[in-house]
Design an enzyme around this catalytic site. Structure first.
Site, mmCIF file in Angstrom:
data_model
loop_
_atom_site.group_PDB
_atom_site.id
_atom_site.type_symbol
_atom_site.label_atom_id
_atom_site.label_comp_id
_atom_site.label_asym_id
_atom_site.label_seq_id
_atom_site.Cartn_x
_atom_site.Cartn_y
_atom_site.Cartn_z
ATOM 1 N N GLU A 41 -6.283 3.996 -6.098
ATOM 2 C CA GLU A 41 -7.587 4.186 -5.461
ATOM 3 C C GLU A 41 -8.069 5.572 -5.852
ATOM 4 O OE1 GLU A 41 -9.768 4.169 -1.089
ATOM 5 O OE2 GLU A 41 -7.945 5.287 -1.440
ATOM 6 N N ASP A 64 0.863 -1.160 0.000
ATOM 7 C CA ASP A 64 0.000 0.000 0.000
ATOM 8 C C ASP A 64 0.910 1.223 0.000
ATOM 9 O OD1 ASP A 64 -2.382 1.632 0.486
ATOM 10 O OD2 ASP A 64 -3.238 -0.202 1.340
ATOM 11 N N HIS A 113 -11.219 -2.994 3.234
ATOM 12 C CA HIS A 113 -11.161 -2.602 4.646
ATOM 13 C C HIS A 113 -11.970 -1.344 4.963
ATOM 14 C CE1 HIS A 113 -8.325 -0.109 2.577
ATOM 15 N NE2 HIS A 113 -8.203 0.660 3.634
ATOM 16 N N ASP A 114 -12.497 -0.669 3.939
ATOM 17 C CA ASP A 114 -13.286 0.542 4.162
ATOM 18 C C ASP A 114 -14.781 0.309 3.976
ATOM 19 O OD1 ASP A 114 -10.989 2.129 4.481
ATOM 20 O OD2 ASP A 114 -10.912 2.662 2.345
ATOM 21 N N ASP A 167 -3.055 4.750 -2.393
ATOM 22 C CA ASP A 167 -4.124 5.331 -1.589
ATOM 23 C C ASP A 167 -4.539 6.714 -2.114
ATOM 24 O OD1 ASP A 167 -5.540 4.834 1.060
ATOM 25 O OD2 ASP A 167 -4.704 6.814 1.455
HETATM 26 O O1 TEU Z 1 -9.568 5.618 1.642
HETATM 27 C C1 TEU Z 1 -10.002 6.734 0.926
HETATM 28 C C2 TEU Z 1 -11.306 7.207 1.281
HETATM 29 O O2 TEU Z 1 -11.754 8.178 0.719
HETATM 30 C C3 TEU Z 1 -12.026 6.590 2.399
HETATM 31 O O3 TEU Z 1 -11.925 7.453 3.462
HETATM 32 C C4 TEU Z 1 -13.435 6.338 2.071
HETATM 33 O O4 TEU Z 1 -14.073 7.482 1.615
HETATM 34 C C5 TEU Z 1 -14.118 5.912 3.311
HETATM 35 O O5 TEU Z 1 -13.330 4.943 3.943
HETATM 36 C C6 TEU Z 1 -15.425 5.314 3.004
HETATM 37 O O6 TEU Z 1 -15.974 4.982 4.209
HETATM 38 C C7 TEU Z 1 -8.224 5.437 1.829
HETATM 39 C C8 TEU Z 1 -7.997 4.219 2.710
HETATM 40 O O7 TEU Z 1 -8.463 3.075 2.041
HETATM 41 C C9 TEU Z 1 -8.648 4.443 4.043
HETATM 42 O O8 TEU Z 1 -8.557 3.309 4.864
HETATM 43 C C10 TEU Z 1 -7.962 5.625 4.681
HETATM 44 O O9 TEU Z 1 -8.614 5.942 5.880
HETATM 45 C C11 TEU Z 1 -7.941 6.839 3.777
HETATM 46 O O10 TEU Z 1 -7.596 6.553 2.428
HETATM 47 C C12 TEU Z 1 -6.913 7.821 4.268
HETATM 48 O O11 TEU Z 1 -5.627 7.315 4.041
#
Ligand code: TEU
Ligand code: CA
Length: 572
Positions: free
Chosen positions: A264, A106, A337-338, A207
């Site tokens: 992403e 990542d 994971h989000d 990311d």
């Molecule tokens: O996620 C990008 C992001 O925009 C997320 O915050 C998303 O909108 C949200 O999780 C939806 O619920 C990336 C990573 O995958 C995330 O884990 C991080 O928190 C974020 O970037 C900041 O690095």
């Protein structure tokens, strides 16, 4: 557009691969401190090999104070102590390579942690050589420099008292955004990337990479509603210099290695996607689109859950399938994971738990693109319902709850309901390995509670059952290796307006693959239209199905049981 006949020239390993995402904190704990770690992952490599995956994507393992579980990095070249050390990392990398698997790291370079050395130096004095690594604005009468809302609540600006200036943070205030306009910042990042690639890592998942270029002047975001802060996406997503930066990164780093890259990218449409992944663009291989993940978000954003129709779902998939075909490459993912667990979100985690998990897997593995499986998806792990907010750990969830309940006075039960459905911790409960205490994840106290259904849903129970979800994933992964049409075939959707069935055909040279999926908990008979009937391949054999007894041939009208999925194959 078709690439028939020429697909063999376009063969690349990352198109043929299946990726498995590991969220290290929740995967496997080796030393009983309740936190997953690198030795834990190493101890499960044989499982991943058995499953058949090709690439492991590791969520961040860099040194981090963990306000956002590793997405706040304080040292890009060190391993988080809770996860182990660099020797453990090297051992993981060689363990994967020995098993013919690859490792994708990542890469979190939109922001660092506020504990990163660069930020510590930058924040102390205005004339620090690191000041310009971040984005600063003077304090004018205590007013925020603009109205942008942070992803994690509140303003994107935080006042730094020592110098009386604000710094920009799109995420938490402990995640200051890097200033990509500064060429020194870019040099540092490229150098760091080469350092990991020279160590032997095989790729990067980048990311929020489409947020690195902000509109100059950082103007206010358009007003869209009563709240204090506004969504500024149009001013920092796919900003003016993002393609210049990615092309530079490609020239300086990526092009020199045989690797795999996935960006992403929030709020990107298929036509915008082609600017990132178009074959002649010299940027990235693929990206994570958000249109599907946003399908159930109402006007108020992700927590404002709305219903959706299957025709909307299919039209999103079909647009990406057709617009990128032959011009770029798709990634395919249904959770990470989000995001909530896919079986709870798009399937049915009660009566048709196994059927719907397998149906969704069938879609994931037979569409065009590289499939990404999120840890636990392969055993049908479900969302979790903690009754108390204290049991949640995720910063986004906790900030949102506080704002809604503490500040705005909303009913806490209602807020918890939304969290049960959409919260990121749904995906972050420990992987369920077996039916012993803590699901075999840890001998200690887990950092976040295990889902209480671990005695029914776990890896051990499913490995020995030939009809389990995990064995179904394993078969799907294997099919991909045996049938190039799954990887390289084109895509045609059938029964487009049907609100129950998703059906599509893939062709490559003389082979055809036909996937038909029932997205409902009811039995259903589909009658294909006169227009669709000629598209149904003739003389087809059933390749895989999630029901044991399938005695029907492929015909112009078909009866499917709840969440039934079938894949037929024909070759001339
Ligand atoms: O996620 C990008 C992001 O925009 C997320 O915050 C998303 O909108 C949200 O999780 C939806 O619920 C990336 C990573 O995958 C995330 O884990 C991080 O928190 C974020 O970037 C900041 O690095
Ligand atoms: Ca541990």
């Amino acid at each position: 557009m078709t690439t028939d006949g020429s697909w063999e020239q376009g063969r690349v390993w990352w198109k043929e691969a299946v990726v498995y995402q590991v969220y290290p904190r929740s995967f496997m704990d080796s030393n009983g401190d309740g936190i997953g770690d690198l030795q834990g992952i190493i101890s499960r490599l044989d499982y991943l090999q058995w499953l058949g995956i090709d690439v492991l994507w590791l969520s961040p393992v860099y040194e981090s104070p963990n306000t956002d579980n590793g997405y706040d990095i304080s040292d890009y070249r060190a391993i988080m102590a809770e996860f182990g050390n660099m020797e453990d990392f090297d051992c993981l990398l060689s363990g994967l390579h020995e098993r013919n698997m690859k490792l994708m790291m990542d890469l979190v370079v939109n922001h660092t942690s506020d504990e990163h050395e660069w930020f510590r130096m930058a924040r102390s004095k205005k004339d620090s050589p690191y000041r310009d690594y971040y984005i600063w604005r003077p304090n004018r009468d205590g007013k925020f420099p603009n109205n942008w809302a942070s992803f994690f609540g509140g303003s994107v600006w935080k006042l730094e008292e020592q110098t009386n200036e604000y710094y920009l943070h799109l995420f938490a205030s402990s995640q200051p955004d890097l200033n990509w306009e500064n060429p020194q910042v870019r040099n540092e990042i490229y150098g760091m990337m080469r350092w990991w690639l020279d160590k032997g890592v095989d790729g990067f998942r980048m990311d929020v990479i489409n947020a690195i270029s902000k509109t100059p002047g950082l103007p206010d975001a358009p007003y869209t509603g009563g709240e204090e802060f506004q969504w500024g996406g149009s001013l920092f997503l796919s900003g003016p210099r993002v393609h210049e930066y990615l092309q530079e990164m490609n020239e300086r780093v990526l092009a020199h290695y045989d690797l795999m890259t996935v960006g992403e990218t929030l709020s990107v449409t298929p036509s915008e996607a082609l600017q990132y992944v178009g074959v002649d663009r010299g940027e990235l291989h693929m990206l994570f689109q958000f249109e599907l993940m946003d399908i159930d978000a109402g006007a108020g954003g992700k927590w404002d859950v709305r219903g959706w129709r299957l025709s909307e779902f299919k039209s999103i998939m079909s647009r990406w399938q057709t617009e990128l075909y032959g011009r770029g490459w798709n990634s395919l993912y249904l959770n990470n994971h989000d995001q909530p667990r896919v079986v709870s979100r798009f399937g049915n985690d009660k009566q048709f738990w196994a059927e719907s998990a397998k149906m969704l897997a069938t879609m994931l593995h037979t569409l065009q693109g590289t499939p990404f499986v999120y840890q636990g998806e392969e055993i049908g792990m479900t969302n979790v319902r903690f009754e108390k907010i204290e049991d949640y750990r995720d910063i986004e969830t906790l900030n949102w709850y506080n704002e809604q309940v503490t500040r705005l006075g909303r009913d806490s039960g209602e807020a918890l309901e939304a969290i049960h459905f959409k919260g990121r911790d749904n995906a972050r409960t420990p992987l369920q390995w077996n039916d012993t205490q803590n699901a075999g994840f840890t001998a200690g106290v887990p950092w976040i509670q295990v889902n209480s259904n671990y005695q029914e849903i776990n890896v051990e129970k499913q490995r020995s059952d030939p009809h389990s979800i995990v064995n179904y994933y394993r078969r799907l992964i294997e099919l991909r290796r045996n049938f190039p049409v799954i990887v390289y075939g084109d895509y045609t959707e059938l029964a487009r307006d049907d609100e129950t069935i998703y059906a599509f055909v893939r062709h490559l040279d003389g082979s055809s693959l036909f996937t038909i999926l029932n997205f409902s908990a009811e039995s259903y008979t589909i009658h294909f239209t006169a227009e669709d009937i000629p598209r149904i391949p003739r003389v087809s054999a059933l390749l895989i199905s999630n029901y044991e007894r399938v005695d029907q041939a492929l015909t112009s009208s078909m009866h499917l049981r709840p969440y039934e999925a079938r894949v037929y194959m024909s070759s001339s």
